[in-house]
Write a protein that holds these residues in place. Sequence first.
Motif, mmCIF file in Angstrom:
data_model
loop_
_atom_site.group_PDB
_atom_site.id
_atom_site.type_symbol
_atom_site.label_atom_id
_atom_site.label_comp_id
_atom_site.label_asym_id
_atom_site.label_seq_id
_atom_site.Cartn_x
_atom_site.Cartn_y
_atom_site.Cartn_z
ATOM 1 N N CYS A 314 0.859 -1.186 0.000
ATOM 2 C CA CYS A 314 0.000 0.000 0.000
ATOM 3 C C CYS A 314 0.891 1.229 0.000
ATOM 4 O O CYS A 314 2.077 1.151 0.316
ATOM 5 C CB CYS A 314 -0.922 0.001 1.217
ATOM 6 S SG CYS A 314 -0.088 0.427 2.742
ATOM 7 N N HIS A 316 1.326 3.972 1.986
ATOM 8 C CA HIS A 316 1.103 4.750 3.205
ATOM 9 C C HIS A 316 2.083 5.924 3.237
ATOM 10 O O HIS A 316 3.101 5.914 2.539
ATOM 11 C CB HIS A 316 1.283 3.872 4.450
ATOM 12 C CG HIS A 316 2.687 3.386 4.625
ATOM 13 N ND1 HIS A 316 3.111 2.161 4.198
ATOM 14 C CD2 HIS A 316 3.770 3.983 5.144
ATOM 15 C CE1 HIS A 316 4.397 2.011 4.461
ATOM 16 N NE2 HIS A 316 4.820 3.111 5.031
ATOM 17 N N CYS A 363 6.848 -6.098 1.866
ATOM 18 C CA CYS A 363 6.304 -5.757 3.187
ATOM 19 C C CYS A 363 5.423 -6.910 3.699
ATOM 20 O O CYS A 363 5.216 -7.887 2.993
ATOM 21 C CB CYS A 363 5.467 -4.475 3.090
ATOM 22 S SG CYS A 363 3.884 -4.739 2.278
ATOM 23 N N GLY A 364 4.892 -6.769 4.862
ATOM 24 C CA GLY A 364 4.057 -7.816 5.461
ATOM 25 C C GLY A 364 2.739 -8.048 4.734
ATOM 26 O O GLY A 364 2.018 -8.999 5.050
ATOM 27 N N CYS A 366 -0.201 -6.639 4.731
ATOM 28 C CA CYS A 366 -1.419 -6.749 5.542
ATOM 29 C C CYS A 366 -2.674 -6.318 4.771
ATOM 30 O O CYS A 366 -3.767 -6.730 5.119
ATOM 31 C CB CYS A 366 -1.269 -5.968 6.847
ATOM 32 S SG CYS A 366 -1.180 -4.205 6.634
ATOM 33 N N THR A 367 -2.510 -5.530 3.707
ATOM 34 C CA THR A 367 -3.705 -5.120 2.949
ATOM 35 C C THR A 367 -3.993 -6.067 1.773
ATOM 36 O O THR A 367 -4.967 -5.869 1.053
ATOM 37 C CB THR A 367 -3.549 -3.685 2.393
ATOM 38 O OG1 THR A 367 -2.388 -3.669 1.554
ATOM 39 C CG2 THR A 367 -3.402 -2.663 3.491
HETATM 40 S S1 SF4 Z 1 2.653 -4.105 5.771
HETATM 41 FE FE1 SF4 Z 1 0.586 -3.364 5.447
HETATM 42 S S2 SF4 Z 1 0.651 -1.189 6.015
HETATM 43 FE FE2 SF4 Z 1 2.750 -1.858 5.727
HETATM 44 S S3 SF4 Z 1 3.205 -1.310 3.588
HETATM 45 FE FE3 SF4 Z 1 2.535 -3.447 3.635
HETATM 46 S S4 SF4 Z 1 0.380 -3.397 3.204
HETATM 47 FE FE4 SF4 Z 1 0.982 -1.286 3.779
#
Ligand code: SF4
Length: 428
Positions: A314, A316, A363-364, A366-367
């Motif tokens: 995402c 952010h 990244c993790g 999460c989305t």
């Molecule tokens: S871990 Fe979640 S909040 Fe962090 S960049 Fe990835 S999708 Fe976005």
Amino acid sequence: MTGTPKALRLHIGIFGRTNTGKSSFVNLITGQSTSIVSPIAGTTTDVVRKSMELLPIGPVTFLDTAGINDDSGLGELRINRTHEALNSSDIAILLVEPGVWTKYEEGLVADAAKQKTPLILVINKTDLYVDSGVPSIGKDIDSTHTMHVSCISAEKNPAERELIMQEFKRIILTLCPDEFLDPPTILGDLLPSNVVCPHVVLIVPIDLQAPKGRIILPQVQSIRDALDFNAAVSVVKESEYPMFLKKLAVPPDLVVCDSQVANRMVADTPKDIPCTTFSILFSRYKGNITTLAEGAATIHRLKAGDKVLIAEACSHHPLEDDIGRVKIPTWLHEKTGLNLECTHAAGKDYPADLSVFSLIIHCGACTLTRRETLWRIEQARSTGIPITNYGIAISVLQGVAERTLSPFPEALDAYQFVKHDSERGATP
Ligand code: SF4
Ligand SMILES: Nc1nc2c(ncn2[C@@H]2O[C@H](COP(=O)(O)OP(=O)(O)OP(=O)(O)O)[C@@H](O)[C@H]2O)c(=O)[nH]1
Ligand SMILES: [Mg+2]
């Protein structure tokens, strides 16, 4: 794999009139000559089953059915068997020849729709039309679930098989019913089954990045999962953890911490207590922990100037000390002593061409759904580019991956295999 219960294997039924190339297609995908192929119509007379591991989905069983013709006069038993195969299929594949669409195809599409069985249309034998162009089947079928293949050309040109496999996996992953992508449990299966009320300790830093007044979703989900397994959960800050551990009369059964304090947790936790990080738990829950652990070992074999893609699902707003933009590139440089070219991609900017990168650190996610995460992992894997995620990479960069991966023996083996290979100076 053969031990996987039948219900947990994705069943893919292959249908089509006689001689359309069903058996050739199954042999092509499985890479084995399980089904007899011949120009004589009606070669396959009963359903032939072939099981294989189809990454990233897992165990699948193909059902190669007996071909049916409008005028074949085939025994009713054979036709019933083929219908039964449709009933047992989670996904149906209809093989057709270019330009041919009969009552049979019409009927199969209708039956699959009635049963809500997702359907892939495979237009085979396209090699016969290289000069004239592949004739349309004259039917408006969702083109995203349609593949044009030629089993014969793929047989002669192995590079084509790779392309067909990639396209096939992409479509299967899109259509695969959710239950086959169900994640394993978050942590419950890591707890000893012979202990009444096992104890899980969660180490949760409350720093500037922690949201005010609450704990983040992966931590909440871990608590819920532990409760589902009748475990007791203690939540403690990293600063209080050593003292808390001393106060316990019985050592905990599992300790989980935020990735960024993994080195502290490992230093403070006796060797016989299993410990890992939230990110590593979610590598398995969201994606394929073994592939991600194997990818993380690539950090040990990076060379000066290598391109590393740091991908975020995402877009952010980046923080001052952003993990993807600042911390991971800095730690990578400190660990390897190399000048690497780190490229960032956020949200929908995920590059179509991954082949220029030596490593992807994701990244993790999460989305993203598990399906989307598995697809990103598979895209990297099929391009031959190692992929890992922030959580496992951080454990490698902190020098504690062997410990934090130890609750997952398969992933640990994959990591150590590539790491030792790099230490011996071998190329992949
Ligand atoms: S871990 Fe979640 S909040 Fe962090 S960049 Fe990835 S999708 Fe976005
Ligand atoms: N030119 C060409 N021939 C193909 C292709 N795929 C299969 N064939 C040939 O088509 C014939 C039938 O192939 P099979 O795989 O046995 O077809 P099937 O649908 O399983 O046939 P039945 O079991 O009889 O229903 C064989 O002679 C294959 O070699 C292709 O992509 N191109
Ligand atoms: Mg056949």
